[in-house]
Design a protein around this motif. Structure first.
Motif, PDB file in Angstrom:
ATOM      1  N   ASP A   1      -2.393  -4.797   6.002  1.00  0.00           N
ATOM      2  CA  ASP A   1      -2.650  -4.847   7.443  1.00  0.00           C
ATOM      3  C   ASP A   1      -1.739  -3.885   8.202  1.00  0.00           C
ATOM      4  O   ASP A   1      -1.603  -3.997   9.424  1.00  0.00           O
ATOM      5  CB  ASP A   1      -2.483  -6.274   7.980  1.00  0.00           C
ATOM      6  CG  ASP A   1      -1.076  -6.815   7.774  1.00  0.00           C
ATOM      7  OD1 ASP A   1      -0.810  -7.945   8.214  1.00  0.00           O
ATOM      8  OD2 ASP A   1      -0.241  -6.122   7.169  1.00  0.00           O
ATOM      9  N   TYR A   2      -1.117  -2.946   7.464  1.00  0.00           N
ATOM     10  CA  TYR A   2      -0.269  -1.890   8.012  1.00  0.00           C
ATOM     11  C   TYR A   2       1.066  -2.405   8.553  1.00  0.00           C
ATOM     12  O   TYR A   2       1.830  -1.632   9.109  1.00  0.00           O
ATOM     13  CB  TYR A   2      -0.985  -1.097   9.108  1.00  0.00           C
ATOM     14  CG  TYR A   2      -2.303  -0.509   8.661  1.00  0.00           C
ATOM     15  CD1 TYR A   2      -3.485  -0.900   9.258  1.00  0.00           C
ATOM     16  CD2 TYR A   2      -2.341   0.426   7.648  1.00  0.00           C
ATOM     17  CE1 TYR A   2      -4.693  -0.369   8.841  1.00  0.00           C
ATOM     18  CE2 TYR A   2      -3.549   0.959   7.215  1.00  0.00           C
ATOM     19  CZ  TYR A   2      -4.722   0.563   7.816  1.00  0.00           C
ATOM     20  OH  TYR A   2      -5.912   1.091   7.404  1.00  0.00           O
ATOM     21  N   LYS A   3       1.355  -3.690   8.347  1.00  0.00           N
ATOM     22  CA  LYS A   3       2.629  -4.214   8.813  1.00  0.00           C
ATOM     23  C   LYS A   3       3.749  -3.721   7.912  1.00  0.00           C
ATOM     24  O   LYS A   3       3.639  -3.772   6.688  1.00  0.00           O
ATOM     25  CB  LYS A   3       2.592  -5.741   8.828  1.00  0.00           C
ATOM     26  CG  LYS A   3       3.826  -6.374   9.424  1.00  0.00           C
ATOM     27  CD  LYS A   3       3.604  -7.848   9.665  1.00  0.00           C
ATOM     28  CE  LYS A   3       4.793  -8.473  10.355  1.00  0.00           C
ATOM     29  NZ  LYS A   3       4.546  -9.886  10.709  1.00  0.00           N
ATOM     30  N   LEU A   4       4.835  -3.235   8.512  1.00  0.00           N
ATOM     31  CA  LEU A   4       5.968  -2.687   7.769  1.00  0.00           C
ATOM     32  C   LEU A   4       7.107  -3.700   7.772  1.00  0.00           C
ATOM     33  O   LEU A   4       7.550  -4.134   8.827  1.00  0.00           O
ATOM     34  CB  LEU A   4       6.429  -1.383   8.420  1.00  0.00           C
ATOM     35  CG  LEU A   4       7.426  -0.521   7.637  1.00  0.00           C
ATOM     36  CD1 LEU A   4       6.768   0.035   6.384  1.00  0.00           C
ATOM     37  CD2 LEU A   4       7.945   0.609   8.518  1.00  0.00           C
TER      38      LEU A   4
ATOM     39  N   ARG B   1       4.774  -1.422   3.243  1.00  0.00           N
ATOM     40  CA  ARG B   1       3.663  -1.567   4.178  1.00  0.00           C
ATOM     41  C   ARG B   1       2.533  -2.324   3.483  1.00  0.00           C
ATOM     42  O   ARG B   1       2.051  -1.919   2.427  1.00  0.00           O
ATOM     43  CB  ARG B   1       3.183  -0.217   4.679  1.00  0.00           C
ATOM     44  CG  ARG B   1       2.128  -0.318   5.772  1.00  0.00           C
ATOM     45  CD  ARG B   1       1.856   1.013   6.427  1.00  0.00           C
ATOM     46  NE  ARG B   1       2.634   1.241   7.625  1.00  0.00           N
ATOM     47  CZ  ARG B   1       3.605   2.147   7.726  1.00  0.00           C
ATOM     48  NH1 ARG B   1       3.944   2.885   6.690  1.00  0.00           N
ATOM     49  NH2 ARG B   1       4.254   2.306   8.858  1.00  0.00           N
TER      50      ARG B   1
ATOM     51  N   SER C   1       0.830  -1.194   0.000  1.00  0.00           N
ATOM     52  CA  SER C   1       0.000   0.000   0.000  1.00  0.00           C
ATOM     53  C   SER C   1       0.874   1.256   0.000  1.00  0.00           C
ATOM     54  O   SER C   1       0.424   2.317  -0.441  1.00  0.00           O
ATOM     55  CB  SER C   1      -0.938  -0.003   1.211  1.00  0.00           C
ATOM     56  OG  SER C   1      -0.193  -0.107   2.402  1.00  0.00           O
TER      57      SER C   1
END
Lengths: 110, 116
Positions: A95-98, A92, A30
């Motif tokens: 699920d916003y995990k980086l 990213r 994203s």
């Protein structure tokens, strides 16, 4: 196994030369961020790209996000010794995990 | 404004000994991260907190690693017992929120652990 593959792993160039660092993945992100880390310090954010095909310029640094949002590149024009460091890309997911790549160590010789 | 503060900067211990690292995030940052970074590699997430809740600890080796953020502010990461392979830099980072596509992570200087 790194989700993001960075190349090259090491890069040593003379002051004034140009360089490009690549960040590739089979996953769609994203957004993608580039950080620079100097020895003994934590990474510091350089840029965030969000839209496929997006190009951002930060003085002598040009960042591009691939059309499919799976890859990115960092181009430095007329590199200076102060550009020396570890360049990290970080993607990213939805699920916003980086997730970080392994990094490219850039050395600019005076 | 103060950045992310970590301590100690360096720690040398014998294997099988315990060790603890402390992190104070930037004031007002709800999200706190602990990362592990091996030499010349990128950071690998160990645990992510939203306030006092651990929302992602899937990569934390729970047999020997533990973390806490009791009041939703500062945090402690503990290893007990330490193994040779735990030698690395432990980075703490904070951000205003992780539920965003563009959030910036602010990192501390890291705690370098050497296990002998």
């Amino acid at each position: 196994t790194q989700l993001l593959e960075q190349s090259p792993q090491f890069l040593s160039i003379q002051e004034g030369e140009n360089l490009t660092v690549y960040c590739n993945s089979s996953s769609v992100f994203s957004s993608l961020q580039w950080y620079r880390q100097e020895p003994g310090e934590g990474p510091v954010l350089l840029v965030t790209v969000v839209t496929g095909g997006e190009v951002k310029k930060l003085k002598r640094l040009t960042f591009q996000f691939g059309d499919a949002r799976k890859d990115s590149s960092l181009h430095i024009t007329a590199a200076q010794p102060g550009d020396t460091g570890l360049y990290l890309c970080a993607g990213r997911s939805n699920d916003y995990k980086l997730s970080f790549g392994a990094g490219t160590t850039v050395t600019v010789r005076a | 404004e103060a950045g992310v503060v970590q301590s100690p900067r360096y720690k040398i211990i014998e294997k099988k000994q315990p060790v603890a690292f402390w992190c104070n995030p930037i004031s007002g940052h709800n999200t706190l991260y602990w990362y592990l970074q091996n030499l010349g590699q990128g950071p690998e997430l160990l645990i992510r907190y939203e306030n006092e809740e651990a929302v992602d600890d899937s990569q934390l080796p729970k047999d020997r690693f533990s973390a806490e953020r009791l009041k939703g502010v500062d945090s402690t990461l503990k290893i007990q017992p330490a193994e040779l392979g735990d030698s690395a830099v432990y980075l703490c980072a904070s951000s205003t929120s992780s539920a965003t596509n563009t959030g910036e992570l602010f990192f501390g200087e890291g705690s370098r652990l050497t296990v002998l």
